[in-house]
Design an enzyme around this catalytic site. Structure first.
Site, PDB file in Angstrom:
ATOM      1  N   GLN A   1      42.815  28.492  40.498  1.00 28.58           N
ATOM      2  CA  GLN A   1      42.995  29.698  39.688  1.00 28.58           C
ATOM      3  C   GLN A   1      42.997  30.927  40.593  1.00 28.58           C
ATOM      4  OE1 GLN A   1      39.461  28.688  37.124  1.00 28.58           O
ATOM      5  NE2 GLN A   1      40.822  29.322  35.494  1.00 28.58           N
TER       6      GLN A   1
ATOM      7  N   HIS B   1      47.703  30.679  38.886  1.00 26.07           N
ATOM      8  CA  HIS B   1      47.842  32.109  38.576  1.00 26.07           C
ATOM      9  C   HIS B   1      48.688  32.837  39.610  1.00 26.07           C
ATOM     10  CE1 HIS B   1      43.882  31.838  36.039  1.00 26.07           C
ATOM     11  NE2 HIS B   1      44.869  31.132  35.547  1.00 26.07           N
TER      12      HIS B   1
ATOM     13  N   ASP C   1      44.153  34.198  46.267  1.00 30.03           N
ATOM     14  CA  ASP C   1      43.863  34.810  47.555  1.00 30.03           C
ATOM     15  C   ASP C   1      44.422  34.066  48.767  1.00 30.03           C
ATOM     16  OD1 ASP C   1      42.093  32.585  47.689  1.00 30.03           O
ATOM     17  OD2 ASP C   1      40.553  33.770  46.686  1.00 30.03           O
TER      18      ASP C   1
ATOM     19  N   SER D   1      33.932  28.401  35.529  1.00 29.29           N
ATOM     20  CA  SER D   1      33.142  28.240  34.311  1.00 29.29           C
ATOM     21  C   SER D   1      34.001  27.613  33.219  1.00 29.29           C
ATOM     22  CB  SER D   1      32.582  29.583  33.865  1.00 29.29           C
ATOM     23  OG  SER D   1      33.572  30.573  33.992  1.00 29.29           O
TER      24      SER D   1
ATOM     25  N   THR E   1      34.365  34.053  45.502  1.00 26.69           N
ATOM     26  CA  THR E   1      33.261  35.005  45.660  1.00 26.69           C
ATOM     27  C   THR E   1      32.399  34.616  46.858  1.00 26.69           C
ATOM     28  OG1 THR E   1      31.985  33.800  43.998  1.00 26.69           O
ATOM     29  CG2 THR E   1      33.126  35.757  43.251  1.00 26.69           C
TER      30      THR E   1
ATOM     31  N   PHE F   1      36.934  39.937  39.856  1.00 26.57           N
ATOM     32  CA  PHE F   1      37.438  41.173  39.251  1.00 26.57           C
ATOM     33  C   PHE F   1      37.030  41.330  37.796  1.00 26.57           C
ATOM     34  CE2 PHE F   1      40.382  39.874  42.629  1.00 26.57           C
ATOM     35  CZ  PHE F   1      40.091  40.899  43.508  1.00 26.57           C
ATOM     36  N   ARG F   2      36.612  40.231  37.188  1.00 30.72           N
ATOM     37  CA  ARG F   2      36.226  40.313  35.779  1.00 30.72           C
ATOM     38  C   ARG F   2      34.749  40.659  35.609  1.00 30.72           C
ATOM     39  NH1 ARG F   2      39.429  35.897  36.079  1.00 30.72           N
ATOM     40  NH2 ARG F   2      41.442  36.041  35.038  1.00 30.72           N
TER      41      ARG F   2
ATOM     42  N   CYS G   1      65.928  39.553  40.753  1.00 36.77           N
ATOM     43  CA  CYS G   1      66.664  38.448  41.396  1.00 36.77           C
ATOM     44  C   CYS G   1      65.729  37.356  41.915  1.00 36.77           C
ATOM     45  CB  CYS G   1      67.526  38.984  42.536  1.00 36.77           C
ATOM     46  SG  CYS G   1      66.583  39.471  44.005  1.00 36.77           S
TER      47      CYS G   1
ATOM     48  N   ALA H   1      37.141  31.069  40.407  1.00 32.57           N
ATOM     49  CA  ALA H   1      36.756  32.308  41.089  1.00 32.57           C
ATOM     50  C   ALA H   1      35.483  32.177  41.916  1.00 32.57           C
ATOM     51  CB  ALA H   1      36.592  33.439  40.070  1.00 32.57           C
TER      52      ALA H   1
HETATM   53 ZN   LIG Z   1      65.926  41.604  43.792  1.00 39.22          ZN
END
Ligand SMILES: [Zn+2]
Length: 259
Positions: A103, A123, A106, A198, A28, A35-36, A134, A24
């Site tokens: 991780q 992530h 964006d 970290s 930044t 967000f944490r 689907c 992250a």
């Molecule tokens: Zn679908």
């Protein structure tokens, strides 16, 4: 710090397989909020509302999810790669990058110019949306436009299943291919560079160790100390952007000198 930067540059030049691991802290520096962190989105929402199970279970949860996800998406959409992202893209251009394990969701490694096959998004990505039924994928911006037009929980045009940003939510399993390949490449590399993480979230935290155990050198570039600093062959505390730009400048010098 100059000595450390030169040393890492030499290691890059003399390595055959360089794996970069991004957290992250890298985002930044492009102005994307962590967000944490306190004051982040998670302070204003109850994370339990966003468990994957709840998303699948109720339309009300899906609407709440999309509202929060939109709040996180807008700053990401506007963000631009910073000098650290550009340095990683340069590594690829110089033929010095095995892969970038990230991780971050964006899409900034793509924007910086790294190619799709070099990027392993642990992530998932906020730049795409996936149908939970689907598995069809959509461009995020197109679905976001439908949300702005009043579809509070957009559905798949093909099968009617619920659409969800292609990020990994609480309670959702990690992407199999990316996770497996990340471990594989971590164990096969000879230089593992952590940038802006970290290293507290699993499975991130175990990858540097996998690399180290298999004989790779470990470099950590992070603003704050991490619990891996003692294990690392080199730790540089500071902003990733200027540090990575400095490293690349030296790499190019060394490679130029070799020619
Ligand atoms: Zn679908």
């Amino acid at each position: 710090m100059k000595d450390q930067i030169e040393k890492v540059a030499q290691w890059i030049v003399h390595s055959k397989r360089v794996v970069v691991f991004a957290g992250a802290g890298l985002s930044t520096e492009s102005g994307i909020p962590d967000f944490r962190s306190p004051g982040g989105v998670w302070d204003r929402y109850n994370p339990e509302d966003f468990y994957f199970q709840n998303f699948m279970a109720s339309e009300a949860s899906r609407e709440k999810y999309w509202q929060m996800a939109t709040e996180m998406y807008e700053p990401m959409k506007k963000a631009q790669p910073n000098p650290a992202h550009l340095a990683i893209a340069d590594l690829e251009r110089l033929g010095k990058l095995d892969c970038i394990i990230t991780q971050n969701v964006d899409g900034l490694h793509h924007k910086a110019g790294n190619s799709e096959e070099k990027i392993l998004e642990l992530h998932g990505t906020a730049m795409h949306v996936a149908c939970m039924q689907c598995h069809k994928r959509y461009d995020r911006e197109k679905v976001q436009q439908r949300w702005r037009n009043g579809e509070k929980a957009p559905r798949c045009g093909d099968c009617g299943g619920p659409l969800k940003p292609a990020t990994i939510s609480f309670g959702q399993s990690m992407p199999e291919r990316e996770t497996e390949e990340s471990y594989q490449r971590s164990s096969a590399c000879d230089l593992f560079i952590v940038i802006g993480s970290s290293l507290v979230v699993q499975p991130a935290a175990s990858m540097p160790l996998v690399a180290k155990r298999n004989g790779a050198k470990l470099v950590i570039i992070n603003r704050d100390p991490t619990s891996f600093d003692d294990t690392a062959d080199m730790t540089i505390h500071g902003q990733a952007g200027p540090i990575m730009a400095g490293i690349l400048e030296n790499v190019k010098k060394e490679l130029g000198a070799q020619e």
